[in-house]
Design a protein around this motif. Structure first.
Motif, short mmCIF file in Angstrom:
data_model
loop_
_atom_site.label_atom_id
_atom_site.label_comp_id
_atom_site.label_asym_id
_atom_site.label_seq_id
_atom_site.Cartn_x
_atom_site.Cartn_y
_atom_site.Cartn_z
N THR A 1 6.16 4.93 -4.86
CA THR A 1 7.50 5.22 -4.40
C THR A 1 7.49 5.53 -2.84
OG1 THR A 1 6.81 7.78 -4.59
CG2 THR A 1 8.17 6.66 -6.42
N ASN A 2 6.24 5.76 -2.16
CA ASN A 2 6.03 5.99 -0.85
C ASN A 2 5.27 4.71 -0.21
OD1 ASN A 2 6.42 6.92 1.90
ND2 ASN A 2 4.74 8.04 1.46
N ILE A 3 5.80 3.67 0.25
CA ILE A 3 5.06 2.44 0.50
C ILE A 3 5.04 2.44 2.10
CG2 ILE A 3 5.11 -0.03 0.69
CD1 ILE A 3 6.65 -0.33 -1.68
N VAL B 1 0.94 -1.29 -0.05
CA VAL B 1 0.15 -0.07 0.06
C VAL B 1 0.85 1.20 -0.04
CG1 VAL B 1 -1.78 1.25 1.22
CG2 VAL B 1 -1.89 -1.27 1.25
N ALA B 2 0.64 2.21 -0.91
CA ALA B 2 1.39 3.47 -0.95
C ALA B 2 0.58 4.51 -0.92
CB ALA B 2 2.40 3.28 -2.29
N THR B 3 1.24 5.90 -1.00
CA THR B 3 0.43 6.97 -1.05
C THR B 3 0.38 7.71 -2.36
OG1 THR B 3 2.47 8.27 -0.37
CG2 THR B 3 1.05 7.71 1.28
N ASP B 4 1.09 6.90 -3.29
CA ASP B 4 1.12 7.33 -4.46
C ASP B 4 1.03 6.21 -5.66
OD1 ASP B 4 3.88 6.37 -3.80
OD2 ASP B 4 4.72 7.36 -5.62
N ARG B 5 0.61 6.47 -6.93
CA ARG B 5 0.35 5.36 -7.67
C ARG B 5 1.69 4.87 -8.11
NH1 ARG B 5 -4.03 5.78 -12.53
NH2 ARG B 5 -4.19 3.85 -13.12
N ALA B 6 2.74 5.55 -8.01
CA ALA B 6 4.04 4.90 -8.59
C ALA B 6 4.69 4.10 -7.39
CB ALA B 6 4.96 6.05 -8.83
N TYR C 1 -5.15 6.05 -1.16
CA TYR C 1 -3.87 5.06 -1.09
C TYR C 1 -3.93 4.21 -2.57
CZ TYR C 1 -3.01 5.76 3.86
OH TYR C 1 -2.69 6.53 4.90
N TRP C 2 -2.81 3.89 -2.81
CA TRP C 2 -2.92 2.81 -3.97
C TRP C 2 -2.41 1.66 -3.48
CZ3 TRP C 2 -4.34 4.02 -8.84
CH2 TRP C 2 -4.75 5.42 -9.19
N PHE C 3 -2.74 0.53 -4.02
CA PHE C 3 -2.31 -1.00 -3.58
C PHE C 3 -2.18 -1.89 -4.80
CE2 PHE C 3 -7.02 -1.11 -3.56
CZ PHE C 3 -7.25 -2.53 -4.16
N ARG C 4 -1.34 -2.68 -4.62
CA ARG C 4 -1.42 -3.82 -5.64
C ARG C 4 -0.97 -5.12 -5.02
NH1 ARG C 4 3.67 -1.23 -8.83
NH2 ARG C 4 5.33 -2.12 -7.44
N PHE C 5 -1.11 -6.30 -5.72
CA PHE C 5 -0.59 -7.75 -5.15
C PHE C 5 0.43 -8.14 -6.02
CE2 PHE C 5 -5.05 -7.14 -3.66
CZ PHE C 5 -5.04 -7.82 -2.33
N SER C 6 1.15 -9.10 -5.51
CA SER C 6 2.26 -9.53 -6.27
C SER C 6 2.39 -11.21 -5.99
CB SER C 6 3.57 -9.09 -6.14
OG SER C 6 3.65 -7.82 -6.58
#
Length: 562
Positions: free
Chosen positions: A108-110, A101-106, A139-144
Motif C-alpha cells: 500500500t506504500n510503494i 518496493v514497498a514498506t509493507d507486505r500489502a 522492505y517488501w518487493f515483487r516483480f510482475s
C-alpha cells in the motif's frame, strides 16, 4: 579442497555456442559415490509446474535480494516467458518485467518502482539495483510480467555508515549439494524472521554429474543436467534447478544474501589456470569454461561484481562491522601436492597481489568495531599430527590431502603460507583487532583462534578468530565412512585438537548452519544441526556456541545461543 561460486551479462562475453561433449575420463572427485552411476537426471522441465502452451509468463525460480547498502539493495528474479523458455535454452521472447518496493507486505506504500527487459541473452534473469531507500529498514518487493506477479519477498537495507548499531544477526551457510539431500537448513533460517542478511560462503551449486559426488552411495535427488556441467547452457540449467528448491526460495524471500563463490560453482579445486575437475580439450578450454561458469553465476545470483570477473568486495553495517568478501579462486596459483616447501614459496599466491593489498588496507583503515571476513577456505593452520591411520585416510579424502599424511591442506591457506604470513603480520604491525574470519568449504564446524605462529601458540597471541560452518548437505567424515552420526567426531575431534591447540572445537560429522550475532562487546556464532539431510522435513537443533569478546582475539565457549 573438496568442496567449493555473480552479475551483469556485459561482464562476460558469451562463450562459443559449440557444445563440448560431456566428459567421460575418470579423475579424483573428492568423495565419489560408489553406486548411483546409473541414475539419470530428469529434465528440468519435469520439475516445473505443467503449463499450457499459451500460458502467461511465470516466476518459477523465486525472487531474491542481495548486497544490502544503506540506501539500496539488489533485487533478482528469473521470468519464464513461455513454457519452452527454460533455463539454458537460449530461447524465449523479450519480456518486460516491472518491480515495486514497498514498506509493507500489502504494497500500500510503494516507495520505488521500475522496469527492465528480460532477454534470452541473460537467460531471462532480471536484476534491479534499487537506490534511494532508507537505511536499516525492512522492505517488501515483487516483480510482475504481463498479468503475473511474482511472490512477495522481504529485504532489508544496511545501517547508515555512521550509525551506532546495537546488533546485527546473519545466517551463515556453505556447501549445498543438491544430490546429497534437502536444504532444510535454509528453511530453518528463513523461519527465524530475525536476520539482517545471510552469508553464503561458497559452493552454492555443485558441478558434478549425477552420482559423481559422495552421498553415502545414494543420490537423494538427481542433478540436471545429468552430466557434469561445462558449457554456459549447462551452468544455467544447474543454477535453475537449484533455484526451484522451496527451502532455498524461502530463505531468499526472507532476507538479502551476501554470497561469494568457492570452487564448485566452477569446478573442483579451481585455480586461476585450471581445476582438478577439468580436462583440457576433452571438456573444452579452461578459459571458456570458467567464463561460462562465472557468467551464469552473475546472471543467477543477486551479487554485485566489484571487479569484472571477481566476487571480492566490502559491505559496511554502520559503525559496528564491515564485511570484506574474498574471491580465493580467480587469482590463486595451482595447488601443490608434495611436501617440498613449495607451500612457502613467496611467488605463489592464494589471493593475488591486488586483492591481498585491498584486504590489508581495508582491515587496517577500518573504523568499525568488528572486521568480518567472508572467507571460502580455512585460514587457521591445520596439522595432521598423530591422527591414527584409520582416520587419516578418510580425513585426507575429505580435505584433499595426500593419503600419506602430509601435514597440511594445500587448497586452504595452509597451501599458501606466504600470503597468510603477510596478512597476519600486517594485523600485528597495525594493531588491527577484532578480525573474525567466517569460513565454509570443509563440511565440518570449527571454532578457532588464528595464531600468528602455530608452533608457539598459545604463548604467542592470536591475530584473529575464525568460525567455520559445516555443510548444508555435502558429505562429511561420518558420511565417508558410512557410520552413524557422531561416531567419527567422538574419536577424531580430541585428536585434532591435541595436534592443533588453537582449535577450540571441531564437529566432523553433522550438517547444518550457523547464526552469527554481533554486538559491540562480542561476536558469537551459534551452531545448529539438522536431524537428517535426506529428510525434507528435517528438524533443527542448537549444537554449540562460541564467541570472541572485543579486544581478545580469542574464542571461548558459550553455553546458550543468543
Amino acid at each position: 579442497m573438496t568442496s567449493r561460486h555473480r552479475s551483469s551479462e556485459s561482464t562476460f562475453p558469451p562463450p562459443s555456442a559449440a557444445r563440448v561433449d560431456p566428459r567421460t575420463p575418470s579423475r579424483r572427485t573428492v568423495v565419489k559415490a560408489a553406486a548411483a552411476g546409473t541414475v539419470l537426471a530428469a529434465p528440468l522441465t519435469a520439475a516445473l509446474p505443467a503449463r499450457a502452451a499459451d500460458a502467461a509468463p511465470a516466476f518459477l525460480h523465486g525472487v531474491a535480494s542481495g548486497d544490502p547498502l544503506p540506501d539500496g539493495v539488489l533485487l533478482w528474479t528469473r521470468v519464464t516467458p513461455a513454457p519452452d523458455a527454460i533455463p539454458g535454452s537460449g530461447i524465449g521472447p523479450d519480456t518486460e518485467v516491472s518491480w515495486v518496493v514497498a514498506t509493507d507486505r500489502a504494497f500500500t506504500n510503494i516507495v520505488s518502482k521500475g522496469s527492465t527487459t528480460a532477454t534470452a541473452a541473460s537467460d531471462h534473469t532480471v536484476k534491479a539495483d534499487v537506490r534511494g531507500l532508507a537505511p536499516a529498514t525492512d522492505y517488501w518487493f515483487r516483480f510482475s510480467a504481463g498479468p503475473t506477479d511474482s511472490p512477495a519477498a522481504r529485504t532489508r537495507t544496511a545501517p547508515a555508515a555512521d550509525a551506532a548499531v546495537a546488533g546485527l544477526r546473519f545466517g551463515v551457510v556453505s556447501c549445498s549439494n543438491w544430490e546429497a539431500g534437502h536444504f532444510s537448513s535454509y528453511r530453518h533460517l528463513a523461519a527465524r524472521g530475525d536476520l539482517d542478511a545471510w552469508l553464503h560462503l561458497g559452493d552454492y551449486i555443485y558441478e558434478y554429474g549425477t552420482g559423481e559426488y559422495g552421498t553415502r552411495d545414494t543420490v537423494v535427488r538427481p542433478h540436471a543436467p545429468a552430466h557434469e556441467i561445462v558449457t554456459l547452457a549447462d551452468y544455467r540449467v544447474r543454477h535453475g534447478m537449484y533455484k526451484t528448491d522451496p527451502d532455498l526460495q524461502a530463505l531468499h524471500a526472507a532476507a538479502p544474501v551476501v554470497a561469494i563463490w568457492d570452487d564448485h560453482e566452477i569446478a573442483n579445486d579451481t585455480w586461476s589456470g585450471g581445476a582438478e575437475n577439468h580436462t583440457e580439450g576433452a571438456e573444452g578450454a579452461w578459459a571458456a569454461r570458467q567464463t561460462a561458469a562465472k557468467r551464469a553465476y552473475f546472471e543467477w545470483m543477486p551479487v554485485r561484481p566489484a571487479i569484472a570477473g571477481t566476487t571480492y568486495r566490502r559491505l559496511r553495517f554502520g559503525k559496528l562491522a564491515d564485511l570484506s568478501l574474498l574471491d580465493l579462486r580467480s587469482f590463486r596459483s595451482q595447488q601443490v601436492t608434495l611436501g617440498d616447501g613449495e607451500v612457502d614459496d613467496p611467488e605463489r599466491t592464494l589471493t593475488g597481489r591486488a586483492q591481498l593489498d585491498w584486504l590489508k588496507t581495508g582491515l587496517a583503515s577500518s573504523d568499525t568495531t568488528w572486521r568480518l571476513v567472508g572467507n571460502s577456505v580455512m585460514i587457521s593452520p591445520f596439522a595432521i599430527g598423530s591422527i591414527p591411520a584409520e582416520l587419516l585416510k578418510p580425513l585426507a579424502e575429505l580435505l584433499g590431502l595426500p593419503k600419506e599424511g602430509l601435514a597440511l591442506n594445500t587448497d586452504q591457506w595452509d597451501g599458501y603460507t606466504d600470503d597468510r604470513r603477510e596478512l597476519l603480520a600486517h594485523l600485528r604491525a597495525h594493531a588491527v583487532r577484532n578480525t573474525v574470519f567466517l569460513t565454509g568449504d570443509i563440511h565440518m564446524a570449527w571454532a578457532n583462534d588464528v595464531p600468528h605462529n602455530a608452533a608457539t601458540y598459545p604463548l604467542s597471541a592470536p591475530a584473529a578468530t575464525e568460525f567455520v560452518v559445516t555443510s548444508v548437505t555435502s558429505d562429511n567424515l561420518d558420511d565417508i565412512l558410512k557410520v552413524p552420526e557422531g561416531t567419527v567426531s567422538a574419536v577424531a575431534a580430541p585428536v585434532i585438537r591435541a595436534a592443533n591447540r588453537h582449535v577450540h572445537w571441531v564437529d566432523t560429522d553433522r550438517h547444518g548452519y550457523g547464526v552469527l550475532d554481533v554486538t559491540a562487546d562480542r561476536t558469537q556464532m551459534d551452531y545448529y544441526v539438522v536431524s537428517d539431510r535426506t529428510d525434507a522435513d528435517a528438524t533443527s537443533t542448537w549444537a554449540r556456541s562460541y564467541r570472541t569478546r572485543s579486544g581478545t582475539q580469542r574464542v571461548e565457549r558459550v553455553y546458550s545461543p543468543v
